[in-house]
Write a protein that holds these residues in place. Structure first.
Motif, PDB file in Angstrom:
ATOM      1  N   ALA A 303      44.329  55.219  72.528  1.00 44.20           N
ATOM      2  CA  ALA A 303      44.387  56.326  73.482  1.00 44.20           C
ATOM      3  C   ALA A 303      42.985  56.699  73.957  1.00 44.20           C
ATOM      4  O   ALA A 303      42.764  56.988  75.148  1.00 44.20           O
ATOM      5  N   ARG A 304      42.019  56.679  73.066  1.00 50.96           N
ATOM      6  CA  ARG A 304      40.643  56.987  73.456  1.00 50.96           C
ATOM      7  C   ARG A 304      40.070  55.891  74.348  1.00 50.96           C
ATOM      8  O   ARG A 304      39.364  56.172  75.318  1.00 50.96           O
ATOM      9  N   ALA A 305      40.349  54.642  73.994  1.00 48.85           N
ATOM     10  CA  ALA A 305      39.844  53.532  74.801  1.00 48.85           C
ATOM     11  C   ALA A 305      40.410  53.575  76.218  1.00 48.85           C
ATOM     12  O   ALA A 305      39.750  53.147  77.176  1.00 48.85           O
ATOM     13  N   GLN A 306      41.617  54.122  76.367  1.00 45.81           N
ATOM     14  CA  GLN A 306      42.249  54.226  77.686  1.00 45.81           C
ATOM     15  C   GLN A 306      41.913  55.551  78.376  1.00 45.81           C
ATOM     16  O   GLN A 306      42.434  55.839  79.455  1.00 45.81           O
ATOM     17  N   LEU A 338      35.406  61.459  77.252  1.00 45.84           N
ATOM     18  CA  LEU A 338      36.199  60.393  77.851  1.00 45.84           C
ATOM     19  C   LEU A 338      35.789  60.150  79.310  1.00 45.84           C
ATOM     20  O   LEU A 338      35.789  59.009  79.786  1.00 45.84           O
ATOM     21  N   ALA A 339      35.432  61.232  80.001  1.00 48.03           N
ATOM     22  CA  ALA A 339      34.988  61.068  81.386  1.00 48.03           C
ATOM     23  C   ALA A 339      33.688  60.269  81.459  1.00 48.03           C
ATOM     24  O   ALA A 339      33.480  59.464  82.377  1.00 48.03           O
ATOM     25  N   THR A 340      32.828  60.479  80.498  1.00 47.89           N
ATOM     26  CA  THR A 340      31.538  59.766  80.467  1.00 47.89           C
ATOM     27  C   THR A 340      31.706  58.321  80.026  1.00 47.89           C
ATOM     28  O   THR A 340      31.139  57.397  80.618  1.00 47.89           O
ATOM     29  N   ALA A 341      32.491  58.100  78.972  1.00 43.17           N
ATOM     30  CA  ALA A 341      32.631  56.762  78.390  1.00 43.17           C
ATOM     31  C   ALA A 341      33.515  55.853  79.222  1.00 43.17           C
ATOM     32  O   ALA A 341      33.307  54.636  79.247  1.00 43.17           O
ATOM     33  N   GLY A 342      34.508  56.437  79.882  1.00 42.47           N
ATOM     34  CA  GLY A 342      35.428  55.614  80.657  1.00 42.47           C
ATOM     35  C   GLY A 342      36.319  54.780  79.761  1.00 42.47           C
ATOM     36  O   GLY A 342      36.464  55.038  78.558  1.00 42.47           O
ATOM     37  N   LEU A 370      32.479  51.657  67.160  1.00 37.35           N
ATOM     38  CA  LEU A 370      31.621  51.036  68.177  1.00 37.35           C
ATOM     39  C   LEU A 370      32.397  50.906  69.473  1.00 37.35           C
ATOM     40  O   LEU A 370      33.532  50.419  69.476  1.00 37.35           O
ATOM     41  N   ARG A 371      31.787  51.328  70.572  1.00 39.88           N
ATOM     42  CA  ARG A 371      32.382  51.048  71.876  1.00 39.88           C
ATOM     43  C   ARG A 371      31.887  49.696  72.363  1.00 39.88           C
ATOM     44  O   ARG A 371      30.777  49.272  72.054  1.00 39.88           O
ATOM     45  N   GLN A 372      32.741  49.022  73.077  1.00 38.85           N
ATOM     46  CA  GLN A 372      32.407  47.686  73.568  1.00 38.85           C
ATOM     47  C   GLN A 372      31.076  47.721  74.325  1.00 38.85           C
ATOM     48  O   GLN A 372      30.861  48.555  75.198  1.00 38.85           O
ATOM     49  N   GLY A 373      30.173  46.845  73.916  1.00 34.08           N
ATOM     50  CA  GLY A 373      28.871  46.764  74.556  1.00 34.08           C
ATOM     51  C   GLY A 373      27.782  47.516  73.823  1.00 34.08           C
ATOM     52  O   GLY A 373      26.598  47.308  74.088  1.00 34.08           O
TER      53      GLY A 373
END
Length: 400
Positions: A303-306, A338-342, A370-373
């Motif tokens: 849900a966070r990733a989306q 979430l708005a910042t990370a996308g 970890l977020r991708q990248g």
């Protein structure tokens, strides 16, 4: 009045059963054969076999090498009395011992608990029921059985827990189940070691050092529990150990035992489970609960990733609180995040899952994110509680 035949400090029924125990039992407890406790048990074993002469020799050697081990001194005194006969009266007690009736009762109880530890070993391969999963970088787990005065130390290797050490320990003077500041009780729950203190930083009361715990944890705070300063620590050097109920709420171990813990346990990564009684289970019986929480965490992560704020916030309790941040403020912070990370894939690693059930049912999940990248990310801890049949997060914080 000193020890007499009527105030013996060995529980005769327990001692009799020790005659058939093999030397391997001491190894199973994680004790070094040279440790004072292992040597005391050898005295009891000789008594159980009816070999009083050997028991007396072993007890004398123990008291010479560990003169501040009062229980060892009293056992030696009882053996001397049994050997000397009535014409020697009480003069056979080692000089310098002064044990009141209450102290004798404490020593008998200490003896009973040390002996009981041999009969109450965890079954081979068994683990505390609270340990659902451990991260690979969690090297040890400590389990404190408060009602049996026992501390078990497990090593985590090859994906399994292995009993490494087992030690007698003293807990709060008023027992366990701490709820308020100054109640002299030892808390029950799942905690983490927060730091390491050596003897140069401490009063003599704490012996060779201490490992502070994070009491009150977030579950304790939610229940309104108060107090602080709950540690694993040593004992004054003038004594070898303390009676089963002797501290102000901490867990106190003999200095040589505490020294061993100080040398291996890592602050921040080592969980300490303190339970009224440790219930041992085989790891495979925990698979369903472990998978339930893995799935919960994966759903939260997806849900966070989306960047799905509504779904994300549905995982949180309306009573959520992290420091001074409540549910509404947390939702606002998540919206900004979430708005910042996308929409970026999240990788969760180094997952530990620890469960607790007493006043209510709670599960702690600790993981690196970890977020991708990204090269690195935060280590987070969440507390989940069952509310109206559903698991909800009532605390979340970054711990590293």
């Amino acid at each position: 009045m000193l020890a007499s035949a009527s105030t013996t400090v060995w529980p005769t029924s327990s001692t009799a059963q020790l005659g058939g125990y093999s030397a391997a039992v001491s190894a199973l407890t994680g004790m070094s054969p040279a440790s004072p406790e292992a040597r005391l048990i050898e005295v009891y074993r000789a008594i159980g076999r009816g070999n009083r002469r050997r028991a007396l020799a072993l007890a004398e050697a123990l008291t010479r090498s560990v003169p501040n081990f009062q229980l060892g001194q009293l056992v030696y005194g009882d053996l001397l009395l049994a050997s000397a006969g009535p014409r020697h009266g009480f003069g056979a007690i080692p000089r310098g011992l002064d044990a009141s009736g209450a102290e004798m009762g404490d020593l008998r109880e200490e003896a009973r608990r040390r002996l009981a530890a041999l009969r109450e070993l965890p079954p081979p391969g068994a683990v505390p029921q609270q340990v659902l999963e451990l991260a690979l970088n969690t090297r040890h787990v400590v389990a404190v059985d408060a009602s049996h005065s026992r501390v078990y130390v497990f090593e985590h290797r090859d994906g399994q827990l292995h009993l490494l050490r087992s030690h007698y320990a003293s807990i709060g003077r008023a027992g366990f189940g701490k709820s308020t500041e100054g109640d002299l009780r030892t808390p029950l729950g799942v905690y983490y070691i927060t730091s390491r203190l050596d003897d140069s930083q401490l009063d003599e009361l704490y012996g060779v050092g201490a490992l502070p715990l994070n009491y009150p944890n977030e579950h304790d705070r939610r229940l309104g529990k108060t107090g602080s300063g709950i540690w694993l620590h040593g004992v004054p050097r003038a004594s070898y150990s303390r009676s089963p109920y002797a501290t102000e709420g901490c867990v106190a171990l003999a200095n040589d035992d505490m020294g061993a813990l100080l040398s291996i346990l890592e602050p921040r990564r080592t969980p300490v489970i303190i339970a009224e009684e440790i219930h041992w289970v085989q790891p495979q019986t925990l698979a369903n609960r472990r998978n339930e929480f893995r799935e919960l965490l994966q759903r939260w992560s997806r849900a966070r990733a989306q960047a799905d704020l509504k779904t994300v916030m549905a995982f949180y309790s309306p009573q959520f609180r992290s420091g001074s941040t409540d549910f509404r403020q947390w939702g606002q912070a998540k919206a900004r995040e979430l708005a910042t990370a996308g929409r970026r894939f999240l990788i969760l690693k180094d997952l530990s899952i620890l469960a607790w059930k007493r006043e209510s049912e709670v599960t702690l999940m600790t993981f690196a994110e970890l977020r991708q990248g990204d090269i690195r990310g935060p280590v987070k801890r969440q507390y989940w509680a069952r509310e109206r049949g559903e698991w909800k997060i009532f605390f979340e914080g970054v711990i590293g």
